[in-house]
Scaffold this active site. Structure first.
Site, PDB file in Angstrom:
ATOM      1  N   ASP A 190      64.480  69.816 -44.486  1.00  0.00           N
ATOM      2  CA  ASP A 190      62.940  69.405 -44.961  1.00  0.00           C
ATOM      3  C   ASP A 190      62.428  68.277 -44.194  1.00  0.00           C
ATOM      4  O   ASP A 190      62.537  68.200 -42.995  1.00  0.00           O
ATOM      5  CB  ASP A 190      62.913  69.362 -46.630  1.00  0.00           C
ATOM      6  CG  ASP A 190      61.460  69.174 -46.858  1.00  0.00           C
ATOM      7  OD1 ASP A 190      60.551  70.107 -47.103  1.00  0.00           O
ATOM      8  OD2 ASP A 190      61.267  68.015 -47.268  1.00  0.00           O
ATOM      9  N   TYR A 203      53.874  61.955 -46.315  1.00  0.00           N
ATOM     10  CA  TYR A 203      52.837  63.007 -45.959  1.00  0.00           C
ATOM     11  C   TYR A 203      51.467  62.237 -45.341  1.00  0.00           C
ATOM     12  O   TYR A 203      50.950  62.765 -44.444  1.00  0.00           O
ATOM     13  CB  TYR A 203      52.500  63.868 -47.269  1.00  0.00           C
ATOM     14  CG  TYR A 203      53.738  64.788 -47.547  1.00  0.00           C
ATOM     15  CD1 TYR A 203      53.804  65.903 -47.020  1.00  0.00           C
ATOM     16  CD2 TYR A 203      54.701  64.256 -48.458  1.00  0.00           C
ATOM     17  CE1 TYR A 203      54.766  67.008 -47.337  1.00  0.00           C
ATOM     18  CE2 TYR A 203      55.609  65.298 -48.701  1.00  0.00           C
ATOM     19  CZ  TYR A 203      55.576  66.471 -48.285  1.00  0.00           C
ATOM     20  OH  TYR A 203      56.799  67.402 -48.471  1.00  0.00           O
ATOM     21  N   HIS A 219      63.839  77.907 -49.008  1.00  0.00           N
ATOM     22  CA  HIS A 219      63.634  76.586 -48.534  1.00  0.00           C
ATOM     23  C   HIS A 219      64.991  75.885 -49.079  1.00  0.00           C
ATOM     24  O   HIS A 219      65.396  74.783 -48.190  1.00  0.00           O
ATOM     25  CB  HIS A 219      62.553  75.954 -49.188  1.00  0.00           C
ATOM     26  CG  HIS A 219      62.046  74.404 -48.555  1.00  0.00           C
ATOM     27  ND1 HIS A 219      61.704  74.391 -47.033  1.00  0.00           N
ATOM     28  CD2 HIS A 219      62.372  73.213 -49.107  1.00  0.00           C
ATOM     29  CE1 HIS A 219      61.612  73.073 -46.879  1.00  0.00           C
ATOM     30  NE2 HIS A 219      61.749  72.525 -47.941  1.00  0.00           N
TER      31      HIS A 219
END
Length: 295
Positions: free
Chosen positions: A110, A217, A271
């Site tokens: 990730d 982010y 994921h």
């Protein structure tokens, strides 16, 4: 009474001062083994690799697993500039040197995969071999999304994460109910136990923790980045095809930036591939990273 030494596959944590930040770092395996650094993603911590630590340590690696900056017990700088990919990558290089390794093996999942890609592109002389788990190279994401609207829809949550204050409150409210639900709903049944989620929730709700985690982010969208050079070292991409957020095409686009790479697909994994397929992932990492290949 003397204490028994730790098991060779048990993480022992220490604080490592890297200059700009101090990280909480777990280590396992032989002290003189080749170093492999494992980088976790959002919203996990070093605990995200707990199923791989033992197998890699027993294979002869010195396994180094940090809580990356902003996570767990590591420092949490306030400004989003502190979470630029260049700085996140610099942490990894500095950590290798703090462990006495100018060159090391590197794996990331990730967000840890994005950082690992960045290290491999801009610090290629430090990385012997690179393994990536369900993470695209940052250099291909914008172009891929422009041509694949389905990926744009899957990435809408990144826009929500830009809402400073609101996103933090939503994700941590009611003992992080929303984030707990997100992990459970995007993984195979039974992947995350209540104990797993409780331990993560304690980390997510620490003072300033969620803002620091979301700053990754925010920095990604708001701060300019350099165009990355190609990835030159041998590279293995492990990809769960049932990823809720990332299309398999991102793996293929990332592979095109590699001089020597391949993809191993996991058709039934999501994921959270290292949790759902721990034996297969650990075996793939062990055979690919090759501890006998000394720096």
């Amino acid at each position: 009474m003397s204490q028994s030494p730790p098991a060779p596959d048990e993480l022992m944590f220490r604080r490592v001062d890297l200059g700009e930040v101090t990280l909480n770092v777990g280590e396992a395996g032989p002290g003189d083994g080749p170093v492999v650094i494992l980088l976790h993603g959002f919203p996990e911590s070093a605990a995200g690799w707990h199923r791989q630590v033992g197998p890699l340590a027993r294979a002869g690696f010195r396994v180094v697993v940090p809580d990356q900056r902003g996570y767990g017990l590591s420092d949490k700088p306030e400004r989003i500039e502190a979470y630029h990919l260049d700085r996140l990558a610099a942490d990894v290089v500095a950590l290798g040197r703090a462990c006495g390794a100018e060159r090391f093996f590197l794996a990331g999942h990730d967000w840890g995969g994005l950082v690992a890609w960045w290290v491999a592109s801009f610090h290629s002389e430090q990385v012997i071999r690179l393994a990536i788990l369900n993470a695209p190279h940052p250099g291909i994401v914008a172009g891929y999304i422009r041509h694949h609207p389905g990926q744009w829809l899957r990435s809408l949550y990144v826009g929500f994460f830009q809402l400073r204050g609101f996103a933090e409150r939503w994700l941590t409210a009611d003992d992080a109910k929303a984030l707990r639900r997100a992990l459970v709903s995007t993984s195979r049944e039974g992947t995350f136990s209540k104990a797993d989620l409780d331990a993560y929730a304690r980390e997510w709700t620490r003072p300033r923790a969620m803002t620091a985690m979301l700053s990754w982010y925010r920095a990604l969208l708001r701060l300019p980045r350099r165009d990355p050079p190609r990835v030159t070292m041998p590279t293995l991409i492990l990809w769960g095809k049932r990823d809720h957020a990332l299309q398999p095409g991102l793996a293929e686009a990332s592979l095109r930036l590699c001089d020597s790479g391949r993809i191993r697909w996991f058709p039934d994994a999501t994921h959270w591939i290292q949790h759902e397929e721990p034996v297969a992932v650990s075996s793939a990492l062990e055979s690919f990273l090759q501890p006998s290949e000394q720096p």
